[in-house]
Design an enzyme around this catalytic site. Structure first.
Site, PDB file in Angstrom:
ATOM      1  CD  GLU A 126      -2.849  -0.930  -0.193  1.00 42.14           C
ATOM      2  OE1 GLU A 126      -2.666  -1.289  -1.097  1.00 42.14           O
ATOM      3  OE2 GLU A 126      -4.187  -0.498   0.238  1.00 42.14           O
ATOM      4  CB  THR A 139      -4.830   6.367  -3.170  1.00 42.14           C
ATOM      5  OG1 THR A 139      -4.964   5.480  -3.448  1.00 42.14           O
ATOM      6  CG2 THR A 139      -4.836   6.650  -1.849  1.00 42.14           C
TER       7      THR A 139
HETATM    8  P1  ADP Z   1      -6.595   1.018  -4.922  1.00 43.99           P
HETATM    9  O1  ADP Z   1      -7.848   2.345  -4.676  1.00 43.99           O
HETATM   10  O2  ADP Z   1      -7.909   0.693  -6.891  1.00 43.99           O
HETATM   11  O3  ADP Z   1      -6.237   0.168  -4.776  1.00 43.99           O
HETATM   12  P2  ADP Z   1      -4.641   2.683  -5.521  1.00 43.99           P
HETATM   13  O4  ADP Z   1      -4.807   4.357  -6.360  1.00 43.99           O
HETATM   14  O5  ADP Z   1      -4.577   2.764  -3.955  1.00 43.99           O
HETATM   15  O6  ADP Z   1      -6.127   1.473  -6.190  1.00 43.99           O
HETATM   16  O7  ADP Z   1      -3.401   1.744  -6.305  1.00 43.99           O
HETATM   17  C1  ADP Z   1      -3.534   1.185  -7.479  1.00 43.99           C
HETATM   18  C2  ADP Z   1      -1.703   2.123  -8.412  1.00 43.99           C
HETATM   19  O8  ADP Z   1      -0.962   0.939  -6.841  1.00 43.99           O
HETATM   20  C3  ADP Z   1      -1.413   2.395  -9.197  1.00 43.99           C
HETATM   21  O9  ADP Z   1      -0.950   3.649  -9.558  1.00 43.99           O
HETATM   22  C4  ADP Z   1      -0.608   0.854  -9.469  1.00 43.99           C
HETATM   23  O10 ADP Z   1      -0.117   1.370 -10.975  1.00 43.99           O
HETATM   24  C5  ADP Z   1      -0.193   0.052  -8.517  1.00 43.99           C
HETATM   25  N1  ADP Z   1       0.012  -0.695  -8.440  1.00 43.99           N
HETATM   26  C6  ADP Z   1       1.176  -1.388  -8.108  1.00 43.99           C
HETATM   27  N2  ADP Z   1       0.895  -2.935  -8.627  1.00 43.99           N
HETATM   28  C7  ADP Z   1      -0.532  -3.170  -8.407  1.00 43.99           C
HETATM   29  C8  ADP Z   1      -1.289  -4.359  -8.460  1.00 43.99           C
HETATM   30  N3  ADP Z   1      -0.607  -5.622  -8.825  1.00 43.99           N
HETATM   31  N4  ADP Z   1      -2.503  -3.946  -7.881  1.00 43.99           N
HETATM   32  C9  ADP Z   1      -3.035  -2.425  -8.283  1.00 43.99           C
HETATM   33  N5  ADP Z   1      -2.166  -1.790  -8.425  1.00 43.99           N
HETATM   34  C10 ADP Z   1      -0.157  -1.959  -8.793  1.00 43.99           C
END
Ligand code: ADP
Length: 307
Positions: free
Chosen positions: A128, A181
């Site tokens: 995260e 986020t």
């Molecule tokens: P969510 O709230 O849906 O989790 P976030 O914005 O917190 O979305 O997370 C997505 C971010 O994490 C994106 O920038 C993405 O490129 C990065 N990321 C890296 N690896 C992954 C993964 N395995 N799955 C999802 N997002 C990923």
């Protein structure tokens, strides 16, 4: 080679009043992952389908989370990770959390559970941190523990699994616009007034009490956010209209899922949840925007083995 296929669930964080501390786990929405333990040390993302995300271990949340676990493990092992994304990144329903929580849970299972699920939360939080710059636990905790969870404290980490009333069903609309986020965090002011804080912690206490006593009216009254929602909802098209329609059609409460743009409605029973889904669909159909709607029971188990 030991290998496992898992379902890594989507999660709804914050639940209106519980910014960064409350979350719950969904049942019908989630990714799939295949995790293998190999004799060649190191962590590799060997396949990634359904999304354009980095394969590089240190840039993928699953890779980073598993590295954190292996740093705390006594033996040298290798891990291959295949990710089949169904949850879009930046959807606000815990896309990154599903990958990091799913990966560490599966590795731990294949290693015969050297760590508790509570300990795995800490490893998944490293994922995260990579995704949003902030090691929050409100998505990874419900993914790993199932049901509703409360992060009582971050330092030291103290996560509590709450009770899940059987009739609760979640309706989630995901407008297909990306809200990162990090972007939705930047609109939040860092100061709250005492009046706002009093209002908010009354609701957090009310919501938790409502969950344990299965008092659906109290749950509904407590699903209110006087701090974050007024600032963040401006980033989400039709937020207020969706909320009004959901409440009018019987939702207990409605708010922003995680950092948005998804909007959740918590309902009592499947019929109410489907009615709310129809009402929300009517609102969004007029916008011309693409969207998905999910209706899901609360998943009190969390991550599941599917093969
Ligand atoms: P969510 O709230 O849906 O989790 P976030 O914005 O917190 O979305 O997370 C997505 C971010 O994490 C994106 O920038 C993405 O490129 C990065 N990321 C890296 N690896 C992954 C993964 N395995 N799955 C999802 N997002 C990923």
């Amino acid at each position: 080679m030991k290998r496992i296929k898992i379902f890594a669930p989507a999660t709804v964080a914050n639940l209106s009043c519980g910014f960064d501390v409350l979350g719950c786990c969904l049942d019908t929405v989630g990714d799939e992952m295949i995790i293998s333990i190999t004799s060649e040390p190191g962590v590799r993302i060997t396949k990634l389908e359904g999304a354009d995300l980095p394969l590089e271990t240190k840039k993928n949340v699953a890779g980073v989370a598993v590295e954190a676990l292996l740093d705390n493990y006594s033996e040298k092992v290798g891990v291959d990770i295949e990710i089949f994304k169904k949850i879009k990144a930046g959807s606000g329903i815990g896309s990154s959390a599903a990958s990091s929580a799913g990966a560490v849970w599966a590795v731990n299972h294949l290693l015969d559970n050297p760590f508790t699920n509570h300990k795995l939360i800490e490893f998944a939080m490293e994922g995260e941190k990579l995704a949003s710059g902030n090691a929050h636990a409100d998505n990874v905790a419900p993914a790993l523990l199932g049901g509703f969870t409360l992060v009582r404290s971050y330092k030291p980490l103290d996560v509590i699994k709450l009770h899940t009333p059987q009739d609760l069903v979640m309706t989630v609309i995901h407008p297909q616009i990306e809200v990162k986020t990090s972007d939705s965090r930047s609109v939040i002011k860092q100061k709250v007034t005492l009046k706002q804080a009093i209002h908010q912690w009354g609701n957090v206490g009310g919501l938790i009490s409502g969950l344990f006593t299965e008092d659906y009216d109290l749950i509904g009254r407590s699903l209110e956010d006087v701090i974050i929602e007024p600032m963040r909802s401006i980033l989400i098209p039709e937020f207020q209209n969706v909320k009004n329609a959901a409440i009018a059609r019987g939702a207990l409460g409605c708010g922003i899922s995680g950092s948005g743009p998804s909007i959740f409605s918590l309902c009592k029973g499947m019929e109410a949840a489907n009615n709310v889904a129809n009402a929300i669909e009517e609102v969004y159909a007029k916008t011309g925007l693409e969207f998905d709607i999910h209706v899901s029971k609360i998943n009190s188990e969390g991550i599941k083995i599917i093969e």
